[in-house]
Scaffold this active site. Sequence first.
Site, PDB file in Angstrom:
ATOM      1  CE  LYS A 116      36.102  32.098  47.840  1.00 43.43           C
ATOM      2  NZ  LYS A 116      36.634  32.659  46.616  1.00 43.43           N
TER       3      LYS A 116
HETATM    4  C1  LIG Z   1      36.556  33.646  45.999  1.00 46.96           C
HETATM    5  C2  LIG Z   1      37.731  34.110  45.108  1.00 46.96           C
HETATM    6  C3  LIG Z   1      38.032  35.158  44.934  1.00 46.96           C
HETATM    7  C4  LIG Z   1      37.283  36.512  45.564  1.00 46.96           C
HETATM    8  O1  LIG Z   1      37.300  36.599  46.989  1.00 46.96           O
HETATM    9  P1  LIG Z   1      36.081  37.410  47.704  1.00 46.96           P
HETATM   10  O2  LIG Z   1      36.587  37.411  48.960  1.00 46.96           O
HETATM   11  O3  LIG Z   1      34.903  37.025  47.224  1.00 46.96           O
HETATM   12  O4  LIG Z   1      36.573  38.831  46.967  1.00 46.96           O
HETATM   13  C5  LIG Z   1      39.376  35.654  44.061  1.00 46.96           C
HETATM   14  N1  LIG Z   1      39.731  34.441  43.618  1.00 46.96           N
HETATM   15  C6  LIG Z   1      39.281  33.068  43.700  1.00 46.96           C
HETATM   16  C7  LIG Z   1      39.968  32.168  42.919  1.00 46.96           C
HETATM   17  C8  LIG Z   1      38.123  32.966  44.573  1.00 46.96           C
HETATM   18  O5  LIG Z   1      37.805  31.641  44.517  1.00 46.96           O
END
Ligand SMILES: *Cc1c(COP(=O)(O)O)cnc(C)c1O
Length: 483
Positions: A116
């Site tokens: 993120k």
């Molecule tokens: C948010 C997240 C995902 C998923 O990402 P999306 O864009 O919602 O599909 C996968 N792994 C981790 C560790 C995340 O924080």
Amino acid sequence: MLQFVSNKGGGEPVDFETAILDGFAVDGGLYVPETLPQITHNHLKKWKDLSYVDLAFEILSLFIDRSIISEKDLKKILQLSYAPFEKHEIIPLYPLQSRKDTYVMELFHGPTISFKDVGLAFLVNLVNFFLERKNEHLTLVVATTGDTGPATAYFAAGKSNLDAWVLYPKGLITEEQERQMTTLQQSNIHPVGVANCPDGGDDLDLVISKLYANTAFKEKLKLSSVNSINWGRVMMQTVHYFYGYLQVVNQIGEEINFSVPSGGFGNLCAGALAREMGLPIKYLVAANNKNACLHRIFSEGRFSKDKIHETVSSAIDILIPFNFWRFLYFRMNKDANKVKKWMDTFKDTGLVEFDKETFETYKKGFLSNSSNDIETLDTIHEIYKNEDYLLDPHGAVSLHATDVLKNKLEGNKLICLATAHPAKFPNVIQKALKINKLPKNATHFSINEAKRFCEKVHLCDHQYLEEALIHAMETNWDLTKGK
Ligand SMILES: *Cc1c(COP(=O)(O)O)cnc(C)c1O
């Protein structure tokens, strides 16, 4: 100048700045660029040796008109955003020894050690740049399954043009993730722990939509969001597909595969758009845990809401992959009427069953899998034992999917996305490795550091969340801004 429109077809086209600051389009749709910029092999050849930040500059420049952000400012925002990353490559690639032509793309070297950070570093700094220029203030509200919250809070902390309210389902994220939000001391960061969420993070998104629909409240506090409904997140996440591609290919034009641990489809949507822009990707693998929302879409043609399963890969315990609608808009040749009909049907009934022709059209170039917890834990254990490399549970979900789909993927290089640092999930790592003491690569100084601070948090029950939140947010607004 490139304009942005709703994938549901409502409202007027807007410029880039408006699309970013509004988050949602006026008709409740998702903003998309009117046309996707196309890149050629010549672009890729020119970009081959660029650093991550320089490559990001080139790709973002395809979407952002210089009259909105000058070359100099865009470079400055990018540099500021990625300076806190702990590896100079920003997103290093690790070649696995136990799998042929397979690389793990480590997207977790930002300050809150999840992927993120990659999207939000830029997006929060970009929003802040626009606000400073206009001398305005925004209130960001985001829901989190554990990683969006810490990243938003980190990048917004101390910025006087922003307040950030970060909502998390209490008990459904790890203590480590919780402390990343609750131990920040800056007064513009407001974590909210919500007890008794029957559907996890999806419940919180629902309440946020209600706040948006409350026009008087939305206008007063100037609400916006930086979750992956925001075009800026998806746009920024296209960059790591280009970067990874250029790092591993021998020859431009060669097709490779990516596997992505997925929930909301934000990350995969970015990969899919990178491919539509011309990046040579053969297969994109939608790697789900037991919450198999994308696996159902790609294997059965069904967009449906099941009940939530709590898993060891909790950041992808997500029921509604809303960014799928953004991808579908492009795959269906920008037929906003169709997309609107599907989105509305899903909203009303919780189910869309796609006709055969649509299903065949959108699933081209996608594979999917749903891994259970035992498979995830075994994958962590196997890779650790065989090559002393530690995957987090989400990285393990992405690698396990490719083990299952091996026959279909062979012959092309493969990049598995690792989206979090194992230190965010110490209990899962202990369980996987069947040991009590955590190995050093399952720890991180920032996680230890957070233990030394008091927690500062609003707590409430899901049942009363909407009114409790409105009350808390208005009180804070009146105390700090309303004077
Ligand atoms: C948010 C997240 C995902 C998923 O990402 P999306 O864009 O919602 O599909 C996968 N792994 C981790 C560790 C995340 O924080």
